[in-house]
Write a protein that holds these residues in place. Structure first.
Motif, mmCIF file in Angstrom:
data_model
loop_
_atom_site.group_PDB
_atom_site.id
_atom_site.type_symbol
_atom_site.label_atom_id
_atom_site.label_comp_id
_atom_site.label_asym_id
_atom_site.label_seq_id
_atom_site.Cartn_x
_atom_site.Cartn_y
_atom_site.Cartn_z
ATOM 1 N N LEU A 189 -1.041 -4.994 -7.003
ATOM 2 C CA LEU A 189 -2.157 -5.158 -7.933
ATOM 3 C C LEU A 189 -2.791 -6.538 -7.822
ATOM 4 O O LEU A 189 -3.941 -6.727 -8.208
ATOM 5 N N GLY A 190 -2.038 -7.502 -7.283
ATOM 6 C CA GLY A 190 -2.599 -8.833 -7.098
ATOM 7 C C GLY A 190 -3.804 -8.847 -6.172
ATOM 8 O O GLY A 190 -4.632 -9.770 -6.224
ATOM 9 N N LEU A 191 -3.926 -7.814 -5.332
ATOM 10 C CA LEU A 191 -5.057 -7.745 -4.408
ATOM 11 C C LEU A 191 -6.319 -7.204 -5.070
ATOM 12 O O LEU A 191 -7.393 -7.231 -4.447
ATOM 13 N N ARG A 192 -6.186 -6.711 -6.275
ATOM 14 C CA ARG A 192 -7.359 -6.179 -6.977
ATOM 15 C C ARG A 192 -8.071 -7.325 -7.693
ATOM 16 O O ARG A 192 -7.932 -7.526 -8.898
ATOM 17 N N ASN A 257 13.697 -9.228 4.888
ATOM 18 C CA ASN A 257 12.445 -9.896 4.535
ATOM 19 C C ASN A 257 12.191 -9.834 3.034
ATOM 20 O O ASN A 257 12.604 -8.893 2.344
ATOM 21 N N THR A 258 11.491 -10.852 2.542
ATOM 22 C CA THR A 258 11.033 -10.846 1.154
ATOM 23 C C THR A 258 9.700 -10.107 1.114
ATOM 24 O O THR A 258 8.713 -10.553 1.704
ATOM 25 N N LEU A 259 9.686 -8.992 0.443
ATOM 26 C CA LEU A 259 8.536 -8.089 0.461
ATOM 27 C C LEU A 259 7.720 -8.191 -0.816
ATOM 28 O O LEU A 259 8.247 -8.572 -1.860
ATOM 29 N N PRO A 260 6.418 -7.820 -0.719
ATOM 30 C CA PRO A 260 5.640 -7.309 0.416
ATOM 31 C C PRO A 260 5.379 -8.407 1.463
ATOM 32 O O PRO A 260 5.682 -9.577 1.263
ATOM 33 N N PHE A 261 4.779 -7.993 2.582
ATOM 34 C CA PHE A 261 4.404 -8.936 3.622
ATOM 35 C C PHE A 261 3.033 -8.553 4.164
ATOM 36 O O PHE A 261 2.518 -7.467 3.906
ATOM 37 N N GLU A 275 -0.501 -15.219 -1.325
ATOM 38 C CA GLU A 275 -0.721 -15.833 -2.651
ATOM 39 C C GLU A 275 -1.063 -14.775 -3.693
ATOM 40 O O GLU A 275 -0.511 -14.785 -4.804
ATOM 41 N N LEU A 276 -1.921 -13.851 -3.346
ATOM 42 C CA LEU A 276 -2.310 -12.805 -4.295
ATOM 43 C C LEU A 276 -1.158 -11.851 -4.564
ATOM 44 O O LEU A 276 -0.970 -11.398 -5.702
ATOM 45 N N LEU A 277 -0.378 -11.524 -3.535
ATOM 46 C CA LEU A 277 0.783 -10.664 -3.744
ATOM 47 C C LEU A 277 1.801 -11.345 -4.635
ATOM 48 O O LEU A 277 2.447 -10.692 -5.469
ATOM 49 N N SER A 278 1.955 -12.645 -4.491
ATOM 50 C CA SER A 278 2.884 -13.401 -5.335
ATOM 51 C C SER A 278 2.453 -13.383 -6.783
ATOM 52 O O SER A 278 3.270 -13.260 -7.711
ATOM 53 N N GLN A 279 1.153 -13.463 -7.011
ATOM 54 C CA GLN A 279 0.646 -13.414 -8.389
ATOM 55 C C GLN A 279 0.880 -12.037 -9.001
ATOM 56 O O GLN A 279 1.251 -11.910 -10.164
ATOM 57 N N GLY A 280 0.699 -10.991 -8.209
ATOM 58 C CA GLY A 280 0.952 -9.654 -8.703
ATOM 59 C C GLY A 280 2.415 -9.412 -8.978
ATOM 60 O O GLY A 280 2.772 -8.632 -9.870
ATOM 61 N N ASP A 281 3.288 -10.090 -8.202
ATOM 62 C CA ASP A 281 4.720 -9.902 -8.338
ATOM 63 C C ASP A 281 5.278 -10.713 -9.499
ATOM 64 O O ASP A 281 6.413 -10.496 -9.920
ATOM 65 N N ALA A 282 4.494 -11.658 -10.022
ATOM 66 C CA ALA A 282 4.995 -12.553 -11.068
ATOM 67 C C ALA A 282 5.264 -11.816 -12.377
ATOM 68 O O ALA A 282 4.636 -10.812 -12.675
#
Length: 282
Positions: A189-192, A257-261, A275-282
């Motif tokens: 969802l961080g990519l949205r 691996n630490t996912l997603p990638f 960066e965006l995936l990390s924000q979504g994962d937070a």
């Protein structure tokens, strides 16, 4: 057993055409005669209705397993369907022998539905290092080849991933919702966000090819099965692209691996996606 990397280098210098020929024969004899001709008894489910296998997958993998093993004595083959039958065989990726990683039909769902968006993926790996890869889309008669340190080619023409135009919306192919957990959906969802246009992926191998061609800006995947990623990761890398996991490290074919990638056209795009995936994962 092959003892020296030089021996594999010699193989790659002189025998890549033999690998290409084997992949083309597997497609011509086992895959394409069944394309849009599958009978009901030739299609089965594995883990569920979205995880399909066909006689084309099984027979093409058997063919490639026999031929590739003979082409490079001392090598072993890790194929998707063989691992499904015996998960312990996946451990060969961690061993000392050169390993052929094979996905006989990447995009089986597309294949079953008569969509030409599928391919055969083969990668040669040793000690976790990707040495060469072949991505063949038989319904389109497209073949991409990458050899470590020697670049990537599509039908003999060099591939360059390039970089997105400044300020352009980033087009990102993501794990298909049918194959993601709730946590993975949350990370994606961080990519949205503004400036990014995510969409569900088709064949992973063909998405990697699109990145290597500069036709797609990045991928964002949440699983690490080597047969889906090994060939494409090297293809993108040799075309000048970059791959990063959520921890900021390159993707490892050996796993953990630490996912997603992501695999992206350039380093800046890869960092932006992570960066965006990390924000979504937070």
């Amino acid at each position: 057993m092959i003892e020296h990397m030089e021996t594999i280098d010699e193989f790659l210098a002189h025998r890549t055409a033999d690998v290409e020929a084997a992949i083309r024969r597997a497609a011509a004899t086992e895959i394409m005669p069944r394309f849009r001709q599958l009978a009901a008894h030739e299609v089965d489910q594995k883990s569920g209705p979205h995880d399909l296998v066909t006689d084309a997958d099984r027979k093409a993998e058997l063919y490639l397993t026999e031929v590739l093993g003979k082409l490079l004595p001392g090598s072993v083959v890790v194929g998707e369907e063989a691992v499904h039958a015996d998960p312990a065989t996946y451990g060969a990726i961690q061993g000392d022998a050169p390993v052929w990683i094979v996905d006989p039909v990447d995009g089986t769902r597309q294949f079953v539905h008569g969509d030409p968006g599928f391919c055969t993926l083969v990668a040669l790996v040793r000690h976790g290092v990707l040495l060469a890869s072949w991505t063949y889309a038989p319904a389109r008669d497209q073949l991409a080849v990458a050899v470590r340190g020697r670049g990537a080619l599509l039908d003999g023409v060099p591939l360059r991933a390039g970089s997105p135009a400044p300020g352009a919306v980033l087009e990102v192919a993501t794990s298909h919702p049918d194959y993601t957990t709730d946590d993975q959906k949350h990370a994606l969802l961080g990519l949205r966000t503004d400036g990014v246009a995510p969409r569900p992926c088709g064949s992973a191998g063909l998405e990697y090819l699109a990145v290597a061609r500069g036709k797609l800006d990045a991928t964002a995947f949440s699983w690490e099965a080597a047969w889906d990623h090994a060939a494409g990761i090297l293809l993108v890398e040799e075309a000048g692209g970059v791959h990063l996991t959520l921890s900021g490290e390159p993707f490892r074919t050996t796993g953990g691996n630490t996912l997603p990638f992501t695999a992206a056209r350039d380093a800046a795009t890869a960092r932006r996606v992570v960066e965006l995936l990390s924000q979504g994962d937070a």
